[in-house]
Motif scaffolding. Sequence first.
Motif, PDB file in Angstrom:
ATOM      1  N   UNK A  66      21.996  29.884  -5.116  1.00  0.00           N
ATOM      2  CA  UNK A  66      23.151  30.588  -5.671  1.00  0.00           C
ATOM      3  C   UNK A  66      24.298  30.658  -4.671  1.00  0.00           C
ATOM      4  N   UNK A  67      23.993  31.003  -3.419  1.00  0.00           N
ATOM      5  CA  UNK A  67      25.030  31.099  -2.397  1.00  0.00           C
ATOM      6  C   UNK A  67      25.613  29.730  -2.078  1.00  0.00           C
ATOM      7  N   UNK A  68      24.758  28.697  -2.009  1.00  0.00           N
ATOM      8  CA  UNK A  68      25.257  27.355  -1.710  1.00  0.00           C
ATOM      9  C   UNK A  68      26.156  26.849  -2.835  1.00  0.00           C
ATOM     10  N   UNK A  69      25.782  27.088  -4.096  1.00  0.00           N
ATOM     11  CA  UNK A  69      26.631  26.675  -5.206  1.00  0.00           C
ATOM     12  C   UNK A  69      27.955  27.444  -5.211  1.00  0.00           C
ATOM     13  N   UNK A 119      23.439  34.738   5.732  1.00  0.00           N
ATOM     14  CA  UNK A 119      22.524  35.300   4.748  1.00  0.00           C
ATOM     15  C   UNK A 119      21.491  34.290   4.282  1.00  0.00           C
ATOM     16  N   UNK A 120      21.907  33.031   4.098  1.00  0.00           N
ATOM     17  CA  UNK A 120      20.948  31.992   3.715  1.00  0.00           C
ATOM     18  C   UNK A 120      19.935  31.742   4.826  1.00  0.00           C
ATOM     19  N   UNK A 121      20.384  31.767   6.065  1.00  0.00           N
ATOM     20  CA  UNK A 121      19.452  31.589   7.186  1.00  0.00           C
ATOM     21  C   UNK A 121      18.425  32.721   7.215  1.00  0.00           C
ATOM     22  N   UNK A 122      18.869  33.939   6.992  1.00  0.00           N
ATOM     23  CA  UNK A 122      17.949  35.059   7.010  1.00  0.00           C
ATOM     24  C   UNK A 122      16.965  34.971   5.850  1.00  0.00           C
ATOM     25  N   UNK A 123      17.428  34.541   4.688  1.00  0.00           N
ATOM     26  CA  UNK A 123      16.515  34.337   3.562  1.00  0.00           C
ATOM     27  C   UNK A 123      15.452  33.307   3.918  1.00  0.00           C
ATOM     28  N   UNK A 124      15.874  32.228   4.584  1.00  0.00           N
ATOM     29  CA  UNK A 124      14.915  31.199   4.981  1.00  0.00           C
ATOM     30  C   UNK A 124      13.904  31.739   5.983  1.00  0.00           C
ATOM     31  N   UNK A 125      14.368  32.529   6.939  1.00  0.00           N
ATOM     32  CA  UNK A 125      13.452  33.082   7.940  1.00  0.00           C
ATOM     33  C   UNK A 125      12.419  33.993   7.309  1.00  0.00           C
TER      34      UNK A 125
END
Length: 318
Positions: free
Chosen positions: A233-236, A282-288
């Motif tokens: 969602x964030x990337x789109x 935020x995407x990095x934290x979601x991945x972690x």
Amino acid sequence: MSLFWRIFAMNAFLLIVATGLLLSPWVTVSHPVLFDEAVVLIVGVLAMLVANGLLFRHGLAPLERLSHAMAKADLLHPGTRLKVTGQHEITELVDTFNAMLDRLENERATSSARVAAAQEAERRHIARELHDEVGQALTAVLLQLKWLADQAPTELRKDLHAAQETTRESLDELRRIARRLRPGVLEDLGLVSALRALTADFTTAGVAVRHDLDPGLPGMTPEVELAIYRVAQEALANAARHSHADRIELNLRHRTPGALDLIIRDNGHGRRDAAEGSGIRGMRERALMIGAEFSIGSSREGGTAVRLRVPVTAGAER
């Protein structure tokens, strides 16, 4: 022997050797000082300085490596640890620094999970309020406008119909916002259906969003599915708002053994060395939080490519 005493002993040794040479019959100083004696003294001082510098450099090199490692430490890029080498005090200091990084990364992961859970709860609350309160109010306004249009004189009906369309568009936009805040289709129909609906939401007259979703995905926990959905969602959103792209691709594949790959590419102008904003962090934290690998780079068409690799062991249902 501690680092202090080793350095002290090395300097003391150099001073004792120099004093011994001055007291020996091989090195004498006349008054006035002769040229040969001045050359010997200058060479001796330079030799002491060089030896002292080499000894200090050798003794403090582990501290310099530790300083560089501390300066480059980033909790959003975990796993980097300093190699334990050197004397006992240095190894203790390096071990302490590595243990501190372990503790900070664990604490950050825990706090990030709590923050993400609180954000999702707040999003569900806001989405419910928008749907139940504002949505119902707009629906009532839409019905009232329809009744007024049916009862109004002919010259006013065109304006009332235009107000109806504006209200209907506002209601549709409100529903889209509520769906993005709380992806009910993710909970009801699963990740593939949710990503398909997400690409449809971001498809507009000027941006075509295509998807390639593998149907045979491994079972995943709700937390992992939600993290994948939020990253997509964030990337789109970033691609649609900032890249000036007219074509975006979303791929979710299970073709790599032991991993699930999410890739979002666009044909926009790329990042152009822009600093990472809150969305990328935020995407990095979601991945972690789910033990995934996150990367962002350039696509084949010169735009931006966001990649998320989720280990199947991390995504498998418990």
